[in-house]
Design a protein around this motif. Sequence first.
Motif, PDB file in Angstrom:
ATOM      1  N   THR A 688       0.814  -1.211   0.000  1.00 27.41           N
ATOM      2  CA  THR A 688       0.000   0.000   0.000  1.00 27.41           C
ATOM      3  C   THR A 688       0.848   1.262   0.000  1.00 27.41           C
ATOM      4  O   THR A 688       1.789   1.397   0.789  1.00 27.41           O
ATOM      5  N   PHE A 689       0.495   2.183  -0.891  1.00 27.98           N
ATOM      6  CA  PHE A 689       1.093   3.510  -0.953  1.00 27.98           C
ATOM      7  C   PHE A 689       0.032   4.495  -0.477  1.00 27.98           C
ATOM      8  O   PHE A 689      -1.043   4.592  -1.079  1.00 27.98           O
ATOM      9  N   GLY A 690       0.320   5.223   0.596  1.00 26.87           N
ATOM     10  CA  GLY A 690      -0.665   6.136   1.160  1.00 26.87           C
ATOM     11  C   GLY A 690      -0.129   7.541   1.303  1.00 26.87           C
ATOM     12  O   GLY A 690       1.068   7.759   1.509  1.00 26.87           O
ATOM     13  N   THR A 691      -1.022   8.515   1.206  1.00 26.23           N
ATOM     14  CA  THR A 691      -0.638   9.920   1.325  1.00 26.23           C
ATOM     15  C   THR A 691       0.074  10.192   2.648  1.00 26.23           C
ATOM     16  O   THR A 691      -0.289   9.633   3.685  1.00 26.23           O
ATOM     17  N   LYS A 692       1.037  11.072   2.595  1.00 24.72           N
ATOM     18  CA  LYS A 692       1.753  11.440   3.820  1.00 24.72           C
ATOM     19  C   LYS A 692       1.061  12.596   4.535  1.00 24.72           C
ATOM     20  O   LYS A 692       1.532  13.050   5.568  1.00 24.72           O
ATOM     21  N   PHE A 693      -0.056  13.055   3.973  1.00 25.06           N
ATOM     22  CA  PHE A 693      -0.786  14.160   4.584  1.00 25.06           C
ATOM     23  C   PHE A 693      -1.970  13.620   5.374  1.00 25.06           C
ATOM     24  O   PHE A 693      -3.040  13.376   4.824  1.00 25.06           O
TER      25      PHE A 693
END
Length: 806
Positions: A688-693
Motif C-alpha cells: 500500500t502507498f498512502g498519502t503522507k498528509f
Amino acid sequence: MIDLIRNVLDSDEKSELRQFFSQLRTSERKYLLRNDIVSAFSEYCTTHKKPDYFSESSQLGKLVYYTQEIILENEDLYLVIRPKITAQEVFRVLEDLTVEEVAIQELLDLRDRIVNRYHPAEGDVLELDFGPFYDYSPRIRDSKNIGRGVNYLNRFLSSKLFQDPRQWQDSLFNFLSIHQFQGTKLLINERIKSQRRLSDQIKRALDFVSERPTQEPYKEFRFKLQEMGFEAGWGNTASRVRETLEMLDELIDSPDDEVLEKFLSRIPMIFRIALVSIHGWFGQEGVLGRPDTGGQVVYVLDQARSLDKQLQEDIRLAGLEGPEFKPKVIILSRLIPNSDGTRCNERLEKVHGTDNAWILRVPFREFNPKLTDNWISRFEIWPYLETYAIDAEKELRAEFQGVPDFIVGNYSDGNLVAFLLARRLGVTQAIVAHALEKSKYLFSNLYWQDLENQYHFSLQFTADLIAMNAANLVISSTYQEIVGKPDSVGQYESYQNFTMPDLYHVVNGIELFSPKFNVVPPGVNESVYFPYNRTQDRVPADAERLEELLFTLEDSSQVYGTLEDPRKRPLFSMARLDRIKNLTGLAECFGKSKELQERCNLILVAGKLRVEESNDNEEKEEIIKLYRIIDEYNLHGKFRWLGVRLAKGDSGEIYRVIADNQGIFVQPALFEAFGLTILEAMISGLPTFGTKFGGPLEIIQDKVNGFLINPTNHQEMAQKILDFVSRCDQNYHAWEEIANRGMDRVYTTYTWKIHTTRLLSLGRIYGFWNYTSKENREDMMRYIEALFYLIYKPRAQQLLEEHMHR
C-alpha cells in the motif's frame, strides 16, 4: 523563536535572509502556507547555488523549517512560527530587518486586511475565547501526552481521592449509589447509607467471597451479598466479584490511577449507546460510493457491531443475567423518503450480524418537501439539525425505553446533534470528527464569504467549535489529527485561533492540553476484509466475477476503458470521486509517467461515470477532469474506471483479486483524516502507498510495511511506485514481504475489539468525571449556547429561507 531570528540577523546569513525576503516581496503571492514557503526557499537555494546542507543545517534553513505562514503587507513580512507542537509565535519583519513580536489579535486583523475585510471604523468584530473555561479543569503538561487524556485524568482523579479523601470518597459513594437499569438497583442498595459504611461492608464482603469457590456463579451467593448491601454488577463469579471489590477497597485506602481505571472500566453503567451519523446515505447496502457516503458509514457500522458484542460480554462478566439486562446500540441517522432504491426510507433497520443494534432513521421536518424528501449535501444540512435533534430525542426515548447512557457524534453535523441531545438528556457525550473541513479546504475560513453559497463554512466551523468544546471526550484516530507533526499543524490545532472576517475572531478556540482528547484508532471488519491467501474463506465464483469486472468485462454502463494487456501489474485505488480524494491526481501522475504505463495498468473504482448521473457538484467537476486527463495523456488501453457500487462482500474481495494479480493499492488523497481504505488494503495483503498528509503517517511505517507518498509531487510519487515495481520484478518475494508486514501491522494495532474495549472504558471513566465535575462545566455550556443561538441559529435560519425558494 526570537533568538533564532536574532541568530540569523547576527550571523553571516543576514544577507541571505535579506535576499530571500526580497525574492518573496517580488512574488505575486502575498500569503504563503507551509508548502509554498518550502518551495520558495528551495527555489532560492537553487537560484543562488547554495550547498545541499544549507537548506536544512543553516540558521536560515532552521527558521524556514519552523515557519508555517508568511504574509506580505506592503514592505513588511509577517512570520507565523511554530517553535514546537501546539505553540505559535508571530513576528513582523520590517524592510530594514527590524523584528517586532505580534499579538494574536493583531494577526487576525492582518488576515482580515489581506482579504479586504478589515473595517476598524465600523467597530470591533466579536472575539471568541474558550481559554478561561478550561482554567478549572486538569491540564496535560507535556505535548507528547496529548491524545492520552484518560491516563492523565485517572492520575488527577486518584490524586484528588488521596488529597481530599472525604470529598472524593463521598463522590465515589454517591456515584455508585445511583446506578440502576430499568428500575433494577445495581451495585449498592439502601443498606449502605454512607461512604464509611461502604468501606466496612467491602471488607465483610471480601471475607465472604474469598471463602467461595473461585468459579462459583454469582447467582449462588447473591442473596448473602444483598444482605450486606451489594446488588448485582460486581462480577459473574466469586473470583471476579472479589477482584472488583478489592479494587474498590484499594481505591478507598490508597488511591492509584491504574486501579481507578480498571475499577471504573468494570462498572455496569453503559447499556444503551446512540451513535449519531446524520448526513449522507446511511445504510448497509447500495450506499457506498454515493455523495457524502464513504468511510464514515463503514466506520460507524463496524463500530456498532463491535459495541453490540462487547457490551454483551461486559454485562455477562458483571454478573447481570436475564433479558432485562439486554444492551442496545442505535445508529441515529436521517430518513430520506426518496431513497433511490436504498433502504434509507425505512425507519428501523437491524444491523446485520448483531443481537440488538439498529439503524434508527428520523426524517427532517418538511419545511420544503422538494428538498427535505431527498438527499441533502453535508454542506447544506445545517438548517434542519436543531428540530431534528428535538424529534430524534422522542424517537430515542421510545426505542431505548429511557435515555441513552452514552452518545457518540460523528462528523460536524452529527457532533452538533450529539451536543444538543446530550445537553437535553444530561448524558456523557463523545465526538468523532472523521475530517475537519477547515483543514481540507485551504483558506476556507479566510474566504468563507466567497465560498458561502457552495459550502456554508460559517455554519460548519461554528458547529465544530460548539461540539469540540461541549464534548466530554474527543475521539481521534491519530495523534497528528489533534496536533499535527513538528512541521505541520493538526486539524484540531487549526481551531486554536483563526478569523472568519466580518463574523468573528477566534482567539482561543480549543484547549489542546485538555484530557478530553484520546487517540482510539478504528479497526477493520475482519469478516469482510481478510488476507487474499486465506483461500478457505473466499468464494471462487465471487473472485471470478470480480476478476472479469476489473480486467475484461465490456459493459459501458459500469465500466469505462479497456486494457490492452490485462496481465500487467495493476495499480488500484478505490474512493469517492471528489477533490480531496484526488483520484484525478493519481490518473495525472500515471499519465505523466511513460514507464509506469509500460509496466502497469491503472484501475479505479470511483463514483459515477457520467456527469448527468451525479447530484454532487464536486463529483461532477472530477468526472469532467478525469475524462480530460484520459484524453490528454492518451491513457486508452492502459486505464480502467469502474463506476459501480460494490456490495459489502465485494468491497473486500476486490482487494483480494487485485492481490491475486500481485497488484498495488495507491491512496493519493490530498489529505486523509485516518485512512480506512489503507487498513482494508493492507489486511487484504496489498502493498500500500498512502498519502503522507494525515492519518496514514501513523498507520504506515514507510518502506517497512507500506510506503508514504506526496500526492502533490507527481514525479516523486511515480518514481517511488516504479522503484517498488522494479524490486518486485527482480525479486519475487519483495511484493510478498511488504504484503505480510502490512497484514501484521493491522492485526496487532487496528482491530475493532481493541477499539470498542477502549471506547467503553473511556465512556465509563468520563461518565464518572462528568458526574463529579458537572457543576464546573455550566459556565462553559452557557457560553456555548450563546454561540449557538446568537451565531449558528440565525445563519441556519437564513440558509433555510434560501432553501424555501428553491
